[in-house]
Design a protein around this motif. Sequence first.
Motif, PDB file in Angstrom:
ATOM      1  N   ILE A  87      45.252  44.928  49.343  1.00  0.00           N
ATOM      2  CA  ILE A  87      44.312  45.315  48.286  1.00  0.00           C
ATOM      3  C   ILE A  87      42.879  45.320  48.818  1.00  0.00           C
ATOM      4  O   ILE A  87      42.101  46.247  48.548  1.00  0.00           O
ATOM      5  CB  ILE A  87      44.443  44.370  47.072  1.00  0.00           C
ATOM      6  CG1 ILE A  87      45.814  44.541  46.424  1.00  0.00           C
ATOM      7  CG2 ILE A  87      43.330  44.641  46.059  1.00  0.00           C
ATOM      8  CD1 ILE A  87      46.139  43.469  45.402  1.00  0.00           C
ATOM      9  N   ASP A 131      43.077  43.740  42.276  1.00  0.00           N
ATOM     10  CA  ASP A 131      42.720  45.159  42.295  1.00  0.00           C
ATOM     11  C   ASP A 131      41.788  45.521  41.136  1.00  0.00           C
ATOM     12  O   ASP A 131      40.741  46.150  41.339  1.00  0.00           O
ATOM     13  CB  ASP A 131      43.983  46.025  42.250  1.00  0.00           C
ATOM     14  CG  ASP A 131      43.658  47.508  42.372  1.00  0.00           C
ATOM     15  OD1 ASP A 131      43.184  47.923  43.446  1.00  0.00           O
ATOM     16  OD2 ASP A 131      43.870  48.250  41.391  1.00  0.00           O
ATOM     17  N   ASN A 180      42.439  48.380  50.865  1.00  0.00           N
ATOM     18  CA  ASN A 180      42.353  49.594  50.054  1.00  0.00           C
ATOM     19  C   ASN A 180      40.959  49.802  49.477  1.00  0.00           C
ATOM     20  O   ASN A 180      40.533  50.936  49.239  1.00  0.00           O
ATOM     21  CB  ASN A 180      43.376  49.547  48.919  1.00  0.00           C
ATOM     22  CG  ASN A 180      44.806  49.700  49.413  1.00  0.00           C
ATOM     23  OD1 ASN A 180      45.039  50.162  50.539  1.00  0.00           O
ATOM     24  ND2 ASN A 180      45.775  49.297  48.600  1.00  0.00           N
ATOM     25  N   HIS A 181      40.246  48.694  49.244  1.00  0.00           N
ATOM     26  CA  HIS A 181      38.889  48.777  48.687  1.00  0.00           C
ATOM     27  C   HIS A 181      37.818  48.723  49.783  1.00  0.00           C
ATOM     28  O   HIS A 181      36.625  48.786  49.458  1.00  0.00           O
ATOM     29  CB  HIS A 181      38.669  47.641  47.682  1.00  0.00           C
ATOM     30  CG  HIS A 181      39.358  47.854  46.372  1.00  0.00           C
ATOM     31  ND1 HIS A 181      38.733  48.391  45.259  1.00  0.00           N
ATOM     32  CD2 HIS A 181      40.642  47.611  45.997  1.00  0.00           C
ATOM     33  CE1 HIS A 181      39.590  48.461  44.250  1.00  0.00           C
ATOM     34  NE2 HIS A 181      40.754  47.986  44.669  1.00  0.00           N
ATOM     35  N   CYS A 220      37.724  46.639  41.205  1.00  0.00           N
ATOM     36  CA  CYS A 220      37.257  47.869  40.545  1.00  0.00           C
ATOM     37  C   CYS A 220      36.083  47.575  39.608  1.00  0.00           C
ATOM     38  O   CYS A 220      35.097  48.324  39.576  1.00  0.00           O
ATOM     39  CB  CYS A 220      38.395  48.517  39.765  1.00  0.00           C
ATOM     40  SG  CYS A 220      39.660  49.291  40.791  1.00  0.00           S
TER      41      CYS A 220
END
Length: 257
Positions: free
Chosen positions: A76, A220, A79-80, A224
Motif C-alpha cells: 500500500i 489505503d 502504491n501511494h 487517500c
Amino acid sequence: MNAERRKKWRNYGFFLLALAAALMGSFQYISSYSSVSGNINGKEMPICSVEMKEKKVALTFDAAWGNEDTDRILEILNNHGVQATFFMTGDWVKKYPEDVLAIKAAGHDLANHSETHRSMTGLEKEEQRHEVLSVHEKVLELTEVEMRLFRVPYDNYDDSVIRNIEACGYYPIQWSVDSLDWKDYGAKNIIETVLGSKELKNGAIILFHNGTKYTAEALDELLCELEKREYQMVPVSKLIYKKGYYLDVTGRQQKKR
C-alpha cells in the motif's frame, strides 16, 4: 587601618573574587549543557513532532509483534509512493529478517525500538545501552544500515533514558498522533482517530503498528484522505532537524533562530 586588619580585608576580597569566578563557571557550564541537551524546559524530551511551514507528516510503524500484514502495508505504501519509518525490536528482526530487508529495499527508514521491548525506566544504565545497541548490531550486520532513530517502548522514559539514548548516537523519537490501532476497534476507528486528531498538522509524527488486526485495512483510505488534505508523507529521517534545534514542553522540535 592597621596591617592585620588590611590583611583580613584583602583575604576577604580574594574570597569574593574566587566565589564570583566559581559561580560564573557554573553558569557557563549550565548554559553549555542546556544548549547541548536541546530543550528549554529543564526536562529531557524525545522528538514528538516538528514545527515547520511545509505540509509534511511522518508515518511510523512499530514492529514488535507478528508480520502477518507487513507485505500488505509495504504494498500500500508503495502504491501511494510513500516512504515511512519502521521501529523494530531485536526479537522482531531476529524472527523476520526477510521483512527487514524488504523494508530497506523499499526505501523506508530502519529504526530502533529496543531489543526486548521492556520498559527502560526500570533498567540500569548498562541495561538501557544493551536495549539500544544489541538491536543496532543485529540490523547493521543484516543490512549494513546504521540506525539513528530510537523509539522508547510504552512511551515510558525519563531524563536518564533520553540522555542514554542520545549517548548511543540516537535521536529519541516518539509521536504526536496515536492511531490507537492496537486496540482493534476497527479500520474506521483508526481513520477517524488520525484524521480527527487536533495534533494532525504540519510536522506531525503518526504512530501505527504492524501485526495488528485492522491497520493494513485502514491504511489505503487513510493515505487517500491525507493526500486530499495535501500532506506530503515522509520518513522521520527527512522530517526532523538534525542540528540547531530545541524542544518545547510538548516535545515539538523548533528550529533555532
